[in-house]
Enzyme design. Structure first.
Site, PDB file in Angstrom:
ATOM      1  N   ASP A  18       0.752  -1.369  -0.084  1.00 54.46           N
ATOM      2  CA  ASP A  18       0.003   0.041   0.089  1.00 54.46           C
ATOM      3  C   ASP A  18       0.881   1.040   0.023  1.00 54.46           C
ATOM      4  O   ASP A  18       1.890   1.396   0.572  1.00 54.46           O
ATOM      5  CB  ASP A  18      -0.961  -0.120   1.113  1.00 54.46           C
ATOM      6  CG  ASP A  18      -1.893   1.126   1.287  1.00 54.46           C
ATOM      7  OD1 ASP A  18      -3.254   0.512   0.913  1.00 54.46           O
ATOM      8  OD2 ASP A  18      -1.786   2.377   0.946  1.00 54.46           O
ATOM      9  N   ILE A  19       0.671   2.346  -0.740  1.00 57.50           N
ATOM     10  CA  ILE A  19       1.319   3.400  -1.064  1.00 57.50           C
ATOM     11  C   ILE A  19       1.232   4.185   0.380  1.00 57.50           C
ATOM     12  O   ILE A  19       2.192   5.226   0.551  1.00 57.50           O
ATOM     13  CB  ILE A  19       0.938   4.531  -2.148  1.00 57.50           C
ATOM     14  CG1 ILE A  19       2.011   5.260  -2.696  1.00 57.50           C
ATOM     15  CG2 ILE A  19      -0.423   5.072  -1.931  1.00 57.50           C
ATOM     16  CD1 ILE A  19       1.518   5.886  -4.068  1.00 57.50           C
ATOM     17  N   ASN A  47     -13.289  -2.885   2.098  1.00 58.67           N
ATOM     18  CA  ASN A  47     -14.131  -1.780   2.103  1.00 58.67           C
ATOM     19  C   ASN A  47     -15.201  -1.685   1.010  1.00 58.67           C
ATOM     20  O   ASN A  47     -14.572  -2.143  -0.288  1.00 58.67           O
ATOM     21  CB  ASN A  47     -13.379  -0.616   2.178  1.00 58.67           C
ATOM     22  CG  ASN A  47     -12.650  -0.264   3.335  1.00 58.67           C
ATOM     23  OD1 ASN A  47     -13.157  -0.700   4.378  1.00 58.67           O
ATOM     24  ND2 ASN A  47     -11.399   0.342   3.257  1.00 58.67           N
ATOM     25  N   GLN A  89     -15.219   3.025   0.518  1.00 59.72           N
ATOM     26  CA  GLN A  89     -14.120   2.365  -0.350  1.00 59.72           C
ATOM     27  C   GLN A  89     -13.528   3.352  -1.115  1.00 59.72           C
ATOM     28  O   GLN A  89     -14.588   4.050  -1.997  1.00 59.72           O
ATOM     29  CB  GLN A  89     -14.745   1.155  -1.297  1.00 59.72           C
ATOM     30  CG  GLN A  89     -13.883   0.549  -2.096  1.00 59.72           C
ATOM     31  CD  GLN A  89     -14.672  -0.406  -3.199  1.00 59.72           C
ATOM     32  OE1 GLN A  89     -15.773  -0.727  -2.947  1.00 59.72           O
ATOM     33  NE2 GLN A  89     -13.940  -1.049  -3.864  1.00 59.72           N
ATOM     34  N   GLU A  90     -12.389   3.877  -1.123  1.00 65.32           N
ATOM     35  CA  GLU A  90     -11.749   4.903  -1.940  1.00 65.32           C
ATOM     36  C   GLU A  90     -11.477   4.464  -3.395  1.00 65.32           C
ATOM     37  O   GLU A  90     -12.099   5.088  -4.286  1.00 65.32           O
ATOM     38  CB  GLU A  90     -10.412   5.500  -1.165  1.00 65.32           C
ATOM     39  CG  GLU A  90      -9.702   6.377  -1.957  1.00 65.32           C
ATOM     40  CD  GLU A  90      -8.262   6.568  -1.552  1.00 65.32           C
ATOM     41  OE1 GLU A  90      -7.538   6.842  -2.194  1.00 65.32           O
ATOM     42  OE2 GLU A  90      -7.872   6.005  -0.310  1.00 65.32           O
ATOM     43  N   HIS A 116     -10.407  -4.783  -3.532  1.00 68.07           N
ATOM     44  CA  HIS A 116      -9.111  -5.265  -3.244  1.00 68.07           C
ATOM     45  C   HIS A 116      -9.319  -5.660  -1.563  1.00 68.07           C
ATOM     46  O   HIS A 116     -10.171  -5.025  -0.814  1.00 68.07           O
ATOM     47  CB  HIS A 116      -8.162  -3.822  -3.073  1.00 68.07           C
ATOM     48  CG  HIS A 116      -8.668  -2.615  -2.516  1.00 68.07           C
ATOM     49  ND1 HIS A 116      -9.619  -1.732  -3.356  1.00 68.07           N
ATOM     50  CD2 HIS A 116      -8.375  -2.226  -1.560  1.00 68.07           C
ATOM     51  CE1 HIS A 116      -9.866  -0.798  -2.579  1.00 68.07           C
ATOM     52  NE2 HIS A 116      -9.272  -0.904  -1.606  1.00 68.07           N
ATOM     53  N   HIS A 134      -7.292  -5.457   2.116  1.00 67.45           N
ATOM     54  CA  HIS A 134      -6.100  -5.097   2.875  1.00 67.45           C
ATOM     55  C   HIS A 134      -5.636  -6.069   3.705  1.00 67.45           C
ATOM     56  O   HIS A 134      -6.421  -6.667   4.322  1.00 67.45           O
ATOM     57  CB  HIS A 134      -6.583  -4.180   3.576  1.00 67.45           C
ATOM     58  CG  HIS A 134      -7.028  -2.466   2.881  1.00 67.45           C
ATOM     59  ND1 HIS A 134      -6.101  -1.468   2.618  1.00 67.45           N
ATOM     60  CD2 HIS A 134      -8.153  -2.335   2.523  1.00 67.45           C
ATOM     61  CE1 HIS A 134      -6.734  -0.551   2.223  1.00 67.45           C
ATOM     62  NE2 HIS A 134      -7.944  -1.044   1.935  1.00 67.45           N
TER      63      HIS A 134
HETATM   64  P1  5GP Z   1      -9.747   1.732   0.185  1.00 65.33           P
HETATM   65  O1  5GP Z   1     -10.480   1.954  -1.157  1.00 65.33           O
HETATM   66  O2  5GP Z   1     -10.043   0.484   0.915  1.00 65.33           O
HETATM   67  O3  5GP Z   1     -10.255   2.826   1.189  1.00 65.33           O
HETATM   68  O4  5GP Z   1      -8.312   1.930   0.209  1.00 65.33           O
HETATM   69  C1  5GP Z   1      -7.800   2.136  -0.864  1.00 65.33           C
HETATM   70  C2  5GP Z   1      -5.894   1.961  -0.534  1.00 65.33           C
HETATM   71  O5  5GP Z   1      -5.545   2.007  -1.851  1.00 65.33           O
HETATM   72  C3  5GP Z   1      -5.601   3.098   0.437  1.00 65.33           C
HETATM   73  O6  5GP Z   1      -5.036   2.348   1.412  1.00 65.33           O
HETATM   74  C4  5GP Z   1      -4.404   3.821  -0.365  1.00 65.33           C
HETATM   75  O7  5GP Z   1      -3.195   4.299   0.285  1.00 65.33           O
HETATM   76  C5  5GP Z   1      -4.069   2.947  -1.317  1.00 65.33           C
HETATM   77  N1  5GP Z   1      -3.605   3.225  -2.753  1.00 65.33           N
HETATM   78  C6  5GP Z   1      -4.352   4.150  -3.357  1.00 65.33           C
HETATM   79  N2  5GP Z   1      -3.723   4.677  -4.345  1.00 65.33           N
HETATM   80  C7  5GP Z   1      -2.535   3.898  -4.761  1.00 65.33           C
HETATM   81  C8  5GP Z   1      -1.473   3.549  -5.626  1.00 65.33           C
HETATM   82  O8  5GP Z   1      -1.361   4.069  -6.685  1.00 65.33           O
HETATM   83  N3  5GP Z   1      -0.589   2.857  -5.074  1.00 65.33           N
HETATM   84  C9  5GP Z   1      -0.546   2.011  -4.219  1.00 65.33           C
HETATM   85  N4  5GP Z   1       0.460   0.897  -3.833  1.00 65.33           N
HETATM   86  N5  5GP Z   1      -1.787   1.810  -3.159  1.00 65.33           N
HETATM   87  C10 5GP Z   1      -2.639   3.056  -3.654  1.00 65.33           C
END
Ligand code: 5GP
Ligand code: ZN
Length: 121
Positions: A30-31, A86, A91-92, A97, A99
């Site tokens: 994760d970034i 999420n 969900q961002e 995905h 985690h």
């Molecule tokens: P969620 O959608 O479950 O809220 O989380 C999305 C996750 O993707 C976050 O933890 C965020 O740090 C990670 N993320 C978003 N963009 C990138 C990217 O370009 N590269 C990586 N490695 N992780 C990413």
């Protein structure tokens, strides 16, 4: 999907620290990690969320999560691990995905490059 960040990671248009890959999934760091070794397991095919993904792909992702649990115990000596997935407004990134979030009683402090080397070496 043209505008999907995770599809771009799968295509190689956006670089990632890839920990594991097969014909169905890719696993990368994760970034913005919540702990050392925080990684994401994503299907190579674009599914939005839990409502969208098929059970065979989901089962494979669960199988890979067991592999990652073993890897993290062996290579980073984790004390625990949480799995989070999420959906909807929390969900961002709208590409399914899972985690994988390691837990440490006394957190180690490695750079992303050091973590990557430890996991893939
Ligand atoms: P969620 O959608 O479950 O809220 O989380 C999305 C996750 O993707 C976050 O933890 C965020 O740090 C990670 N993320 C978003 N963009 C990138 C990217 O370009 N590269 C990586 N490695 N992780 C990413
Ligand atoms: Zn996608």
């Amino acid at each position: 999907m043209d505008n999907c960040i995770f599809c771009k990671i799968i295509n190689g248009d956006i670089p990632s620290y890839t920990i594991y890959e097969d014909e169905i999934v890719k696993v990368f760091l994760d970034i913005n990690p919540e702990s050392i070794g925080h990684m994401l397991i994503i299907p190579k095919k674009h599914f939005v969320c839990l409502d969208d993904i098929d059970i065979d792909t989901l089962t494979h992702i669960c199988d890979v999560s067991k592999k990652m649990h073993s890897l993290l115990k062996e290579k980073l000596n984790i004390d625990g691990m949480s799995v989070v997935q999420n959906n909807g407004d929390v969900q961002e990134v709208k590409h399914y995905h899972m985690h994988i979030k390691p837990y440490y009683v006394n957190g180690p402090s490695f750079s992303v490059e050091e973590v990557y080397k430890k996991l893939v070496d």
